[in-house]
Motif scaffolding. Sequence first.
Motif, mmCIF file in Angstrom:
data_model
loop_
_atom_site.group_PDB
_atom_site.id
_atom_site.type_symbol
_atom_site.label_atom_id
_atom_site.label_comp_id
_atom_site.label_asym_id
_atom_site.label_seq_id
_atom_site.Cartn_x
_atom_site.Cartn_y
_atom_site.Cartn_z
ATOM 1 N N HIS A 132 0.924 -1.189 0.144
ATOM 2 C CA HIS A 132 0.028 -0.042 0.035
ATOM 3 C C HIS A 132 1.084 1.401 0.141
ATOM 4 C CE1 HIS A 132 0.559 -0.672 4.321
ATOM 5 N NE2 HIS A 132 0.381 0.468 4.508
ATOM 6 N N TYR A 133 0.422 2.095 -0.462
ATOM 7 C CA TYR A 133 1.083 3.420 -0.773
ATOM 8 C C TYR A 133 0.320 4.818 0.038
ATOM 9 C CZ TYR A 133 2.459 0.820 -4.544
ATOM 10 O OH TYR A 133 2.910 -0.320 -5.537
ATOM 11 N N ARG A 134 1.267 5.423 0.550
ATOM 12 C CA ARG A 134 0.934 6.573 1.590
ATOM 13 C C ARG A 134 1.485 7.981 0.828
ATOM 14 N NH1 ARG A 134 -1.796 7.015 6.978
ATOM 15 N NH2 ARG A 134 -1.821 9.293 7.538
ATOM 16 N N SER A 157 -4.157 0.674 -1.834
ATOM 17 C CA SER A 157 -3.490 -0.804 -1.542
ATOM 18 C C SER A 157 -3.759 -1.692 -2.782
ATOM 19 C CB SER A 157 -3.809 -1.293 -0.461
ATOM 20 O OG SER A 157 -5.166 -1.415 -0.520
ATOM 21 N N HIS A 158 -2.720 -2.758 -2.673
ATOM 22 C CA HIS A 158 -2.975 -3.630 -3.864
ATOM 23 C C HIS A 158 -2.543 -5.023 -3.414
ATOM 24 C CE1 HIS A 158 -3.757 -0.654 -6.658
ATOM 25 N NE2 HIS A 158 -2.625 0.085 -5.931
ATOM 26 N N LEU A 159 -3.112 -6.160 -3.751
ATOM 27 C CA LEU A 159 -2.581 -7.594 -3.304
ATOM 28 C C LEU A 159 -1.517 -8.044 -4.351
ATOM 29 C CD1 LEU A 159 -5.739 -9.453 -2.069
ATOM 30 C CD2 LEU A 159 -4.099 -8.269 -0.522
ATOM 31 N N GLY A 160 -0.592 -8.951 -4.001
ATOM 32 C CA GLY A 160 -0.004 -9.390 -4.954
ATOM 33 C C GLY A 160 -0.481 -10.435 -5.911
ATOM 34 N N ASP A 161 0.110 -10.422 -7.070
ATOM 35 C CA ASP A 161 -0.683 -11.171 -8.207
ATOM 36 C C ASP A 161 -0.453 -12.840 -7.613
ATOM 37 O OD1 ASP A 161 -1.322 -9.263 -9.716
ATOM 38 O OD2 ASP A 161 0.440 -9.403 -11.018
ATOM 39 N N ILE A 172 -9.737 -6.137 -2.095
ATOM 40 C CA ILE A 172 -10.457 -5.305 -1.410
ATOM 41 C C ILE A 172 -9.902 -3.903 -1.686
ATOM 42 C CG2 ILE A 172 -11.446 -4.473 0.677
ATOM 43 C CD1 ILE A 172 -10.918 -7.064 1.842
ATOM 44 N N SER A 173 -10.726 -3.071 -2.451
ATOM 45 C CA SER A 173 -10.174 -1.629 -2.675
ATOM 46 C C SER A 173 -10.202 -0.848 -1.396
ATOM 47 C CB SER A 173 -10.827 -0.963 -3.727
ATOM 48 O OG SER A 173 -10.610 0.483 -3.917
ATOM 49 N N THR A 174 -9.184 -0.251 -0.829
ATOM 50 C CA THR A 174 -9.170 0.707 0.306
ATOM 51 C C THR A 174 -8.683 2.072 -0.086
ATOM 52 O OG1 THR A 174 -6.832 0.096 0.915
ATOM 53 C CG2 THR A 174 -8.694 -1.478 1.592
ATOM 54 N N SER A 175 -8.748 2.506 -1.396
ATOM 55 C CA SER A 175 -8.554 3.700 -1.690
ATOM 56 C C SER A 175 -9.126 4.892 -0.868
ATOM 57 C CB SER A 175 -8.706 3.952 -3.295
ATOM 58 O OG SER A 175 -8.541 5.307 -3.454
ATOM 59 N N GLN A 273 -5.288 -4.448 3.243
ATOM 60 C CA GLN A 273 -6.185 -5.336 2.595
ATOM 61 C C GLN A 273 -6.686 -6.080 3.695
ATOM 62 O OE1 GLN A 273 -7.437 -5.851 -0.416
ATOM 63 N NE2 GLN A 273 -6.092 -4.304 -1.679
ATOM 64 N N PHE A 274 -6.129 -6.339 4.915
ATOM 65 C CA PHE A 274 -6.309 -7.033 5.809
ATOM 66 C C PHE A 274 -6.685 -6.352 7.138
ATOM 67 C CE2 PHE A 274 -2.835 -9.151 3.471
ATOM 68 C CZ PHE A 274 -3.642 -10.038 2.655
ATOM 69 N N PHE A 275 -7.250 -5.150 6.968
ATOM 70 C CA PHE A 275 -7.687 -4.257 8.096
ATOM 71 C C PHE A 275 -8.691 -4.897 8.971
ATOM 72 C CE2 PHE A 275 -10.339 -2.375 5.346
ATOM 73 C CZ PHE A 275 -11.488 -2.066 5.939
#
Length: 290
Positions: A132-134, A157-161, A172-175, A273-275
Amino acid sequence: MPAGSLKIRLWRPGSRAGASFAPALLFLAPALCGSLSAQTHGATRDPISDRNGHPFRTPAGSPLEPAHRIAFYRSVRDSVRDGIALADIGDRLQFWIRRDPDGSVEWAGAIHGGAFSRFDLAGPDQSLIEVHYRIGALLRARLGALAARAEIYHVSSHLGDEFLLDTGTEPISTSREGLEVLVQGSPLSGLTIYGGPGLLLRSSRDLERVSFRAGADWESSRLAHARLYASLELFGWAELGWEPALAAEVGAALGRGTKIGFGLGFGPSRAEQFFRKSERLLGLSISHVR
């Protein structure tokens, strides 16, 4: 992976995970070398100013703050034990400061940003689990013995392929974008405390808006070429029923912002992604914060 088992393997030469770790190692190495070669004698820094003299010292032990960090943790989530690695890259750029003539009031501007990556050390390829990026714009101020920081931030955030293919997990999109205000003070020598509220301004889903963060950082007087340090942070969010996420760390500070220590975490995951999943973390961390 069966519960109760733990397999931790460092990355192999030429593996995809090794290539992913390389940028973080390259960013962290100069920081370590600079700290080890820095002068260790001199005046004690102002506890509510960073080492560049700008108001509000960045909470060094906070997993939410952009930093250069490599960490190896034992993770327990949903009764499953895994070996994971964190490889974070982050920094800040201070571009403006104004001081009143008497020095009691200061204003400063900055931007900061980082990428926070989590890898599966127990898997065959030590693949990327989540990143994830901040990025944030900071307005920092000091009034006498208190400092404050207001941040407008964006997180995505993004999950690995490989993680998606291996587990079938739905991404899960958490933008989201938000505002956080922290106040900082130093009631005792070597001790800095901070805390304040956060407010979501926009999110990709309908999430509760209010959060709160508080913590403390302590450093001893200089012992040879290092200082002992300890940090503790609590983060709560209305979306999770105010269940606290705790992060703690103890170890040695090697000079100009580099620290080596043992870290502990429990409560809701700081991985975006796992909050909603609770986890426990224990392991070794090497970090550099300017």
